[in-house]
Design an enzyme around this catalytic site. Structure first.
Site, PDB file in Angstrom:
ATOM      1  NE  ARG A 237      -4.310  -1.364   0.125  1.00  0.00           N
ATOM      2  CZ  ARG A 237      -4.474  -2.456  -0.605  1.00  0.00           C
ATOM      3  NH1 ARG A 237      -3.496  -2.875  -1.392  1.00  0.00           N
ATOM      4  NH2 ARG A 237      -5.614  -3.138  -0.546  1.00  0.00           N
ATOM      5  CD  GLU A 266      -3.085   3.538  -5.329  1.00  0.00           C
ATOM      6  OE1 GLU A 266      -4.137   2.913  -5.597  1.00  0.00           O
ATOM      7  OE2 GLU A 266      -2.064   2.993  -4.904  1.00  0.00           O
ATOM      8  CG  HIS A 285      -3.301  -0.402  -6.930  1.00  0.00           C
ATOM      9  ND1 HIS A 285      -3.700   0.213  -5.767  1.00  0.00           N
ATOM     10  CD2 HIS A 285      -3.168  -1.729  -6.612  1.00  0.00           C
ATOM     11  CE1 HIS A 285      -3.794  -0.681  -4.805  1.00  0.00           C
ATOM     12  NE2 HIS A 285      -3.485  -1.868  -5.294  1.00  0.00           N
TER      13      HIS A 285
END
Length: 324
Positions: A237, A266, A285
C-alpha cells in the site's frame, strides 16, 4: 422473502445471475457513492454488500440496520472499520489466495523492469535515440544471484520470494514477519531485523498490509540504510512508505531505482515527481489486474456473500468473532 444485496463492483453476467437467483440485487453504477441519498435508501433494506474499494463508515453502517455481511473484492480492507463491523456483528469477507500468484508476478515484473531499465530504454528506442550500440550509460543491473529482501512474508511475499530463489538463484531475507522454518528450508530464506535486511539487500520488496503499525514504515531513515545500488519495490500500500522521503532518496542517489504499483494518493497526480524520474517504474495499481484473477476475486466475493446469507460460514472471513 428474498434477502437484498447491494453490488458495487465488477461482477460478470454469470455472477450477477447467480446472486439474482437467490437474492434481490441492486447494482450501483460505477460512479455511485455509498453515502449518497439514493444509495442510502437501498442500504436501508440491504442484508449484504459486495464491492471493491468500499469506503465504509459508521454513518453508512447506521444507514444499513439489516446488514449482515460485507464482501470486498480485494485482499486488503484498510478502508473498512473492522472493529466497528465486529461490534455490530457484521461479517467482513475478503479474497485472499486467488490473487497471490498474479500479484507476485507484478512484483517480480517490477524487479526485472527496474533492474534492466526496461521502461526507460524502451522509450529511448521509441524516441529515436538508439543510434549505435549500447554502452555503460544504458547498462542495467543483474537480478540473478542477488539478495532479495522481503518486508512482509505472507502469501504474496512468499510467492515473490519463490520466484527469486527458485527461478533466479537469489538469496532471500525477510523481516516484519515471524520466523518461518519451513520456508527457510525450502528457499534458504533467512529472517532479519528490518535494519539488517535494508543494509544487506540488493532489492527491497514491500508486501506488508497497511495498519497503524506499518503506516510510513519506510522513510528517510530506512532508505539511508539501503545500498546506493539498492532498488526499492512496493506492491503493498502506498501509505506504508513516506513518499516524499522516497522521492528525495531517488533524486539524491540514496537508492538507485524504484518500482511502484501503489501510491499515497491514487490515481497518482500528474504533478508528482514519480511520473518524471527516469529511475522509477510506476504502474497504476495493477497488482491483481488480469481478466482471470479479477473474475476469480469476484467469484470468491460472490461465494462469500452467498454462504453468509444462507447461514453457512464464508470461505474467507476476516472477523472470525462474528461467526457463531
Amino acid at each position: 422473502m428474498k434477502k437484498r444485496l447491494v453490488v458495487q463492483g465488477r461482477l460478470n453476467d454469470a455472477q450477477l445471475a447467480e446472486l439474482s437467483d437467490l437474492f434481490e440485487v441492486d447494482v450501483l453504477s460505477k460512479s455511485a457513492k455509498l453515502d449518497a441519498p439514493e444509495t442510502r435508501a437501498l442500504l436501508a433494506q440491504a442484508h449484504g454488500i459486495v464491492g471493491s474499494g468500499l469506503p465504509i463508515t459508521a454513518e453508512i453502517l447506521d444507514a444499513a440496520p439489516n446488514l449482515a455481511v460485507i464482501a470486498t473484492i480485494s485482499v486488503g480492507y484498510d478502508s473498512i472499520p473492522v472493529d466497528e463491523l465486529t461490534k455490530r456483528g457484521i461479517m467482513l469477507c475478503n479474497t485472499p489466495d486467488v490473487l497471490t500468484e498474479t500479484t507476485a508476478d507484478t512484483g517480480f515484473t517490477l524487479i526485472m523492469a527496474t533492474a534492466r531499465r526496461v521502461v526507460e530504454l524502451a522509450q529511448w528506442v521509441k524516441d529515436g535515440q538508439w543510434q549505435a550500440g549500447v554502452g555503460p550509460e544504458q547498462f542495467g543491473s543483474d537480478v540473478h544471484g542477488k539478495t532479495l529482501g522481503m518486508v512482509g512474508f505472507g502469501r504474496i511475499g512468499q510467492a515473490v520470494a519463490r520466484r527469486g530463489a527458485l527461478g533466479f538463484g537469489m538469496k532471500v531475507l525477510y523481516a516484519k514477519a515471524s520466523a518461518k522454518p519451513e520456508l527457510d528450508r525450502e528457499l534458504g530464506a533467512q529472517h532479519r531485523e528490518l535494519s539488517e535486511l535494508l543494509a544487506e539487500s540488493d532489492f527491497v520488496c514491500v508486501t506488508v498490509p497497511l495498519t497503524a503499525e506499518t503506516e510510513r514504515l519506510i522513510g528517510a531513515q530506512e532508505f539511508a540504510l539501503m545500498k546506493p545500488s539498492g532498488i526499492f519495490i512496493n506492491i503493498a500500500r502506498g501509505k506504508v512508505v513516506d513518499e516524499n522521503a522516497l522521492i528525495q532518496a531517488l533524486e539524491n542517489g540514496v537508492i538507485k531505482a524504484a518500482g511502484l504499483d501503489v501510491f499515497e494518493q491514487e490515481p497518482l497526480p500528474a504533478s508528482s515527481p514519480l511520473t518524471t524520474l527516469a529511475n522509477v517504474v510506476a504502474l497504476p495499481h495493477i497488482g491483481s489486474a488480469t481478466h482471470e484473477t479479477r473474475d476469480a476475486m469476484a467469484q470468491r466475493a460472490v461465494d462469500n456473500v452467498r454462504l453468509a446469507l444462507q447461514g453457512e460460514r464464508p470461505i474467507s472471513l476476516v472477523n472470525e468473532e462474528t461467526w457463531q
